[in-house]
Design an enzyme around this catalytic site. Structure first.
Site, short mmCIF file in Angstrom:
data_model
loop_
_atom_site.label_atom_id
_atom_site.label_comp_id
_atom_site.label_asym_id
_atom_site.label_seq_id
_atom_site.Cartn_x
_atom_site.Cartn_y
_atom_site.Cartn_z
N SER A 195 -17.51 -44.73 -21.25
CA SER A 195 -18.13 -44.90 -22.56
C SER A 195 -17.74 -46.22 -23.22
CB SER A 195 -17.73 -43.74 -23.48
OG SER A 195 -18.12 -42.50 -22.92
N HIS A 247 -14.79 -45.92 -27.62
CA HIS A 247 -16.11 -46.43 -27.99
C HIS A 247 -15.98 -47.66 -28.89
CE1 HIS A 247 -17.91 -42.10 -27.48
NE2 HIS A 247 -17.43 -42.61 -26.36
#
Length: 392
Positions: A195, A247
């Protein structure tokens, strides 16, 4: 071209894989004392602004992630190391119980064995390679599918435009940056997933739009669309069991890297290069234009300096064992916001175990729950899996 009635170059501001089309044009007669045959003028309707690359690296990344997940499941071998499994017909590729891993994947001990990000091992056992290996591992089928779909859609488009070298570096360095921020804030649990690298590609798309602002036709629409996509994806990260720090770290790293790797020459320079190539012999061109605009150069320098500060500073703090939560009491809300429906407790799960004959008694240390299992000579992997289910 201004000053030359017989040759023109038209540059379209719309991006794309444009090509050059020579087109014959009628030229109005020019009176001259001695009629001479004039060459047929050419209008270059469009300019091939940028090379289009064949995407092969991003599909290779997707395949590598899928292969790594298959290897992880093979090593996990749920039937041997757990009391119960999901999809038992898959044999040693079957999944851990849903209460232990709701993503349909391996156990946390297997992920740790395969190279998951474990801060204590990075700091105290000098296993810094986990900052890279963790981005090739996934917690389950759902986790893998979500990341690979995003990587394929976003990565293919970027690789076609910028090539495998720049996009490959953007992906890997962004994943590394995401791992650093995750390790600074989440130190009690392991972390895996691509991610951070995927958000790095999103950050690179945003900075590419900013630094190449003049070559976009629908600037505001493109910016708003990209910002909405980024905000939605970051908002999902406030759910429990999602590492939003990876993230954010990946996005910030990719955003800065985009100013460095994804810069484009301005159209004035491109059209001038084409003019030089196709200008009639002896034709005098105007003064040369710089390859990049001033604001592009400024952004490139600032981004490079910030990247250096971020990576060096982050690594120094991490290797010194700094817990960033001590310096920012509210930052944990960036990764999980507690509600009535879920808790954000990230304390590691532990249980007190007692084996009496074929009876295994487990007591969860965090919630006090106790349960007895019929199990002879339970292994540490089996006890850990049952503990994870009991403490959830």
């Amino acid at each position: 071209m201004e000053g030359d009635p017989e040759s023109q170059i038209r540059v379209h501001s719309r991006r794309g894989s444009n090509v050059i089309h020579p087109v014959e044009v009628d030229t109005p007669p020019v009176s001259s004392p001695a009629p001479t045959p004039a060459p047929t003028p050419i209008v270059y309707q469009e300019i091939k602004h940028f090379k289009r690359w064949f995407p092969w690296l991003v599909p290779s990344f997707v395949i590598a992630n899928v292969v790594m997940f298959a290897i992880t499941m093979y090593i996990n071998n749920c039937p041997k190391n757990s009391v119960s499994c999901i999809a038992g017909f898959l044999g040693r590729f079957s999944f851990q119980p849903f209460k232990e891993n709701p993503l349909l994947g391996p156990s946390s001990s297997t992920l740790e064995k395969m190279g998951a990000l474990d801060v204590s091992k990075v700091v105290h056992r000098h296993q810094g390679w986990r900052l890279i290996t963790c981005i090739w591992l996934h917690g389950g089928v759902f986790h893998l599918l979500a990341n690979m779909l995003g990587l394929f859609v976003i990565g293919i488009r970027l690789e076609k435009e910028f090539g495998f070298v720049r996009i490959g570096l953007l992906y890997l360095i962004s994943g590394f940056g995401g791992s650093i921020l995750s390790a600074l804030f989440i130190q009690s649990n392991i972390s895996v997933g691509a991610s951070g690298a995927l958000f790095g590609l999103l950050g690179g798309m945003l900075s590419e739009l900013i630094i190449n602002w003049t070559i976009y036709a629908n600037k505001v629409a493109a910016l708003l669309t990209l910002v909405v996509i980024i905000v939605i994806n970051l908002a999902v990260g406030i759910l429990p069991h999602v590492d939003n720090f990876a993230h954010i770290g990946g996005f910030v790293s990719g955003f800065l890297l985009g100013f460095v790797f994804l810069i484009r020459p301005q159209f004035g320079w491109v059209s001038q290069r084409v003019s030089q190539r196709y200008a009639p012999p002896g034709y005098s061109l105007t003064a040369s234009k710089p390859k990049f605009k001033m604001y592009q150069c400024i952004l490139w320098i600032i981004a490079l300096i910030l990247l250096f500060i971020w990576f060096i500073g982050g690594l120094v703090l991490l290797l010194r064992g700094v817990d960033a939560n001590d310096q920012c009491s509210w930052c944990h809300y960036l990764s999980c916001v507690p509600t009535k429906r879920w808790s954000c407790n990230t304390q590691p799960m532990s249980c007190l175990s007692e084996q009496i004959g074929n009876q295994l008694n487990l007591t969860c240390s965090s919630n006090g729950k106790t349960r007895t299992y019929t199990l002879t000579n339970a292994t540490s992997s089996q006890i850990q899996g049952l503990c994870s289910q009991l403490c959830r």
